[in-house]
Design a protein around this motif. Sequence first.
Motif, PDB file in Angstrom:
ATOM      1  N   GLN A   1       0.840  -1.199   0.000  1.00  0.00           N
ATOM      2  CA  GLN A   1       0.000   0.000   0.000  1.00  0.00           C
ATOM      3  C   GLN A   1       0.870   1.242   0.000  1.00  0.00           C
ATOM      4  OE1 GLN A   1      -3.178  -0.330  -0.304  1.00  0.00           O
ATOM      5  NE2 GLN A   1      -3.969   1.735   0.029  1.00  0.00           N
ATOM      6  N   VAL A   2       0.474   2.214  -0.761  1.00  0.00           N
ATOM      7  CA  VAL A   2       1.207   3.470  -0.863  1.00  0.00           C
ATOM      8  C   VAL A   2       0.298   4.598  -0.413  1.00  0.00           C
ATOM      9  CG1 VAL A   2       2.356   5.085  -2.425  1.00  0.00           C
ATOM     10  CG2 VAL A   2       2.576   2.619  -2.791  1.00  0.00           C
ATOM     11  N   GLN A   3       0.817   5.438   0.438  1.00  0.00           N
ATOM     12  CA  GLN A   3       0.086   6.636   0.848  1.00  0.00           C
ATOM     13  C   GLN A   3       0.793   7.863   0.316  1.00  0.00           C
ATOM     14  OE1 GLN A   3      -0.292   6.242   5.161  1.00  0.00           O
ATOM     15  NE2 GLN A   3      -2.378   5.506   4.888  1.00  0.00           N
ATOM     16  N   LEU A   4       0.006   8.790  -0.207  1.00  0.00           N
ATOM     17  CA  LEU A   4       0.530  10.023  -0.781  1.00  0.00           C
ATOM     18  C   LEU A   4      -0.082  11.209  -0.055  1.00  0.00           C
ATOM     19  CD1 LEU A   4       0.090   9.060  -4.544  1.00  0.00           C
ATOM     20  CD2 LEU A   4       2.169   8.856  -3.177  1.00  0.00           C
ATOM     21  N   VAL A   5       0.757  12.150   0.338  1.00  0.00           N
ATOM     22  CA  VAL A   5       0.281  13.326   1.050  1.00  0.00           C
ATOM     23  C   VAL A   5       0.818  14.572   0.353  1.00  0.00           C
ATOM     24  CG1 VAL A   5       0.216  14.572   3.227  1.00  0.00           C
ATOM     25  CG2 VAL A   5       0.201  12.067   3.229  1.00  0.00           C
ATOM     26  N   GLU A   6      -0.098  15.366  -0.192  1.00  0.00           N
ATOM     27  CA  GLU A   6       0.278  16.609  -0.861  1.00  0.00           C
ATOM     28  C   GLU A   6       0.270  17.776   0.121  1.00  0.00           C
ATOM     29  OE1 GLU A   6      -2.614  14.582  -3.917  1.00  0.00           O
ATOM     30  OE2 GLU A   6      -2.544  14.941  -1.760  1.00  0.00           O
ATOM     31  N   SER A   7       1.052  18.779  -0.197  1.00  0.00           N
ATOM     32  CA  SER A   7       1.053  20.022   0.563  1.00  0.00           C
ATOM     33  C   SER A   7       1.542  21.143  -0.342  1.00  0.00           C
ATOM     34  CB  SER A   7       1.942  19.906   1.806  1.00  0.00           C
ATOM     35  OG  SER A   7       3.277  19.659   1.431  1.00  0.00           O
ATOM     36  N   GLY A   8       1.383  22.361   0.132  1.00  0.00           N
ATOM     37  CA  GLY A   8       1.912  23.503  -0.594  1.00  0.00           C
ATOM     38  C   GLY A   8       0.896  24.338  -1.333  1.00  0.00           C
ATOM     39  N   GLY A   9      -0.345  23.903  -1.340  1.00  0.00           N
ATOM     40  CA  GLY A   9      -1.367  24.700  -1.997  1.00  0.00           C
ATOM     41  C   GLY A   9      -1.674  25.973  -1.211  1.00  0.00           C
ATOM     42  N   PHE A  29       9.278   3.624  -3.719  1.00  0.00           N
ATOM     43  CA  PHE A  29       8.869   4.870  -4.379  1.00  0.00           C
ATOM     44  C   PHE A  29       9.743   5.166  -5.577  1.00  0.00           C
ATOM     45  CE2 PHE A  29       7.450   9.143  -4.910  1.00  0.00           C
ATOM     46  CZ  PHE A  29       8.573   9.912  -5.157  1.00  0.00           C
ATOM     47  N   SER A  30      11.025   4.889  -5.459  1.00  0.00           N
ATOM     48  CA  SER A  30      11.952   5.247  -6.529  1.00  0.00           C
ATOM     49  C   SER A  30      11.678   4.510  -7.827  1.00  0.00           C
ATOM     50  CB  SER A  30      13.397   5.001  -6.081  1.00  0.00           C
ATOM     51  OG  SER A  30      13.580   3.645  -5.761  1.00  0.00           O
ATOM     52  N   SER A  31      10.850   3.490  -7.798  1.00  0.00           N
ATOM     53  CA  SER A  31      10.534   2.762  -9.023  1.00  0.00           C
ATOM     54  C   SER A  31       9.212   3.211  -9.655  1.00  0.00           C
ATOM     55  CB  SER A  31      10.475   1.257  -8.752  1.00  0.00           C
ATOM     56  OG  SER A  31       9.362   0.949  -7.928  1.00  0.00           O
ATOM     57  N   TYR A  32       8.498   4.105  -9.009  1.00  0.00           N
ATOM     58  CA  TYR A  32       7.173   4.495  -9.482  1.00  0.00           C
ATOM     59  C   TYR A  32       7.238   5.649 -10.473  1.00  0.00           C
ATOM     60  CZ  TYR A  32       5.568   2.231  -5.110  1.00  0.00           C
ATOM     61  OH  TYR A  32       5.342   1.367  -4.072  1.00  0.00           O
ATOM     62  N   GLY A  33       6.425   5.543 -11.518  1.00  0.00           N
ATOM     63  CA  GLY A  33       6.130   6.747 -12.269  1.00  0.00           C
ATOM     64  C   GLY A  33       5.149   7.576 -11.444  1.00  0.00           C
ATOM     65  N   MET A  34       5.292   8.888 -11.470  1.00  0.00           N
ATOM     66  CA  MET A  34       4.450   9.766 -10.672  1.00  0.00           C
ATOM     67  C   MET A  34       3.770  10.798 -11.560  1.00  0.00           C
ATOM     68  SD  MET A  34       4.751   8.731  -7.522  1.00  0.00           S
ATOM     69  CE  MET A  34       4.053  10.127  -6.621  1.00  0.00           C
ATOM     70  N   GLY A  35       2.578  11.172 -11.176  1.00  0.00           N
ATOM     71  CA  GLY A  35       1.841  12.157 -11.963  1.00  0.00           C
ATOM     72  C   GLY A  35       1.159  13.185 -11.091  1.00  0.00           C
ATOM     73  N   TRP A  36       0.856  14.316 -11.705  1.00  0.00           N
ATOM     74  CA  TRP A  36       0.039  15.354 -11.084  1.00  0.00           C
ATOM     75  C   TRP A  36      -1.189  15.573 -11.970  1.00  0.00           C
ATOM     76  CZ3 TRP A  36       0.895  17.570  -6.392  1.00  0.00           C
ATOM     77  CH2 TRP A  36       2.177  17.472  -5.846  1.00  0.00           C
ATOM     78  N   PHE A  37      -2.321  15.669 -11.316  1.00  0.00           N
ATOM     79  CA  PHE A  37      -3.582  15.947 -11.986  1.00  0.00           C
ATOM     80  C   PHE A  37      -4.289  17.064 -11.226  1.00  0.00           C
ATOM     81  CE2 PHE A  37      -3.871  12.395 -14.973  1.00  0.00           C
ATOM     82  CZ  PHE A  37      -2.843  11.581 -14.501  1.00  0.00           C
ATOM     83  N   ALA A  98       0.498   7.838  -7.993  1.00  0.00           N
ATOM     84  CA  ALA A  98       1.621   6.917  -8.163  1.00  0.00           C
ATOM     85  C   ALA A  98       1.221   5.750  -9.042  1.00  0.00           C
ATOM     86  CB  ALA A  98       2.099   6.412  -6.806  1.00  0.00           C
ATOM     87  N   ASP A  99       2.071   5.477 -10.019  1.00  0.00           N
ATOM     88  CA  ASP A  99       1.902   4.310 -10.880  1.00  0.00           C
ATOM     89  C   ASP A  99       2.888   3.266 -10.396  1.00  0.00           C
ATOM     90  OD1 ASP A  99       2.260   3.735 -14.480  1.00  0.00           O
ATOM     91  OD2 ASP A  99       1.718   2.410 -12.817  1.00  0.00           O
ATOM     92  N   ASN A 108      -2.352   9.347 -18.579  1.00  0.00           N
ATOM     93  CA  ASN A 108      -3.613   8.622 -18.444  1.00  0.00           C
ATOM     94  C   ASN A 108      -3.870   8.318 -16.977  1.00  0.00           C
ATOM     95  OD1 ASN A 108      -5.779   6.887 -18.502  1.00  0.00           O
ATOM     96  ND2 ASN A 108      -4.901   5.487 -20.005  1.00  0.00           N
ATOM     97  N   ASP A 109      -4.917   8.890 -16.416  1.00  0.00           N
ATOM     98  CA  ASP A 109      -5.145   8.690 -14.975  1.00  0.00           C
ATOM     99  C   ASP A 109      -5.486   7.239 -14.644  1.00  0.00           C
ATOM    100  OD1 ASP A 109      -8.457  10.291 -14.761  1.00  0.00           O
ATOM    101  OD2 ASP A 109      -7.685   8.706 -16.055  1.00  0.00           O
ATOM    102  N   ASN A 110      -5.916   6.470 -15.606  1.00  0.00           N
ATOM    103  CA  ASN A 110      -6.198   5.055 -15.349  1.00  0.00           C
ATOM    104  C   ASN A 110      -4.944   4.245 -15.062  1.00  0.00           C
ATOM    105  OD1 ASN A 110      -9.012   5.220 -15.659  1.00  0.00           O
ATOM    106  ND2 ASN A 110      -8.833   5.093 -17.878  1.00  0.00           N
ATOM    107  N   GLU A 111      -3.779   4.812 -15.360  1.00  0.00           N
ATOM    108  CA  GLU A 111      -2.521   4.093 -15.129  1.00  0.00           C
ATOM    109  C   GLU A 111      -2.082   4.153 -13.670  1.00  0.00           C
ATOM    110  OE1 GLU A 111      -2.155   2.853 -19.009  1.00  0.00           O
ATOM    111  OE2 GLU A 111      -0.699   2.450 -17.432  1.00  0.00           O
ATOM    112  N   TYR A 112      -2.716   4.999 -12.876  1.00  0.00           N
ATOM    113  CA  TYR A 112      -2.266   5.250 -11.515  1.00  0.00           C
ATOM    114  C   TYR A 112      -3.126   4.515 -10.494  1.00  0.00           C
ATOM    115  CZ  TYR A 112       0.547   8.874 -13.651  1.00  0.00           C
ATOM    116  OH  TYR A 112       1.458   9.551 -14.422  1.00  0.00           O
ATOM    117  N   GLU A 113      -2.453   3.823  -9.607  1.00  0.00           N
ATOM    118  CA  GLU A 113      -3.162   3.024  -8.599  1.00  0.00           C
ATOM    119  C   GLU A 113      -3.415   3.785  -7.306  1.00  0.00           C
ATOM    120  OE1 GLU A 113      -0.694   0.236 -11.141  1.00  0.00           O
ATOM    121  OE2 GLU A 113      -0.296   2.061  -9.998  1.00  0.00           O
TER     122      GLU A 113
END
Length: 125
Positions: A1-9, A29-37, A98-99, A108-113
Amino acid sequence: QVQLVESGGGLVQAGGSLRLSCVASGRTFSSYGMGWFRQAPGKEREFVAAISWSGSSTYYANSVKGRFTNTRDNAKNTVYLQMNSLIPEDTAAYYCAADATGHSGSSNDNEYEYWGQGTQVTVSS
């Protein structure tokens, strides 16, 4: 399981800058492709930027190209989105994703789990 926490807005005037951060849990984490939407009220979620596992490849939506920069620090399990020359149309909730099965990053947002909870960016005119 991966948890992602954004900040800075936050709230910024047009022409200003913000830097979003997204911290990920997990040892791989270092193996994941990462995206922003992002998603504005009443609109569909849209791709903003993506970065490959190593950071050597980045991809941007045309609407942010030249203004936003996506980077990552794998030692800190963190991905960043530097946003410059902000315009009111950039107002939205921003999400990192995170993909875990792909390494190159994707529009493609469908690529991200895995998805963060989002951070709000508001740009006033």
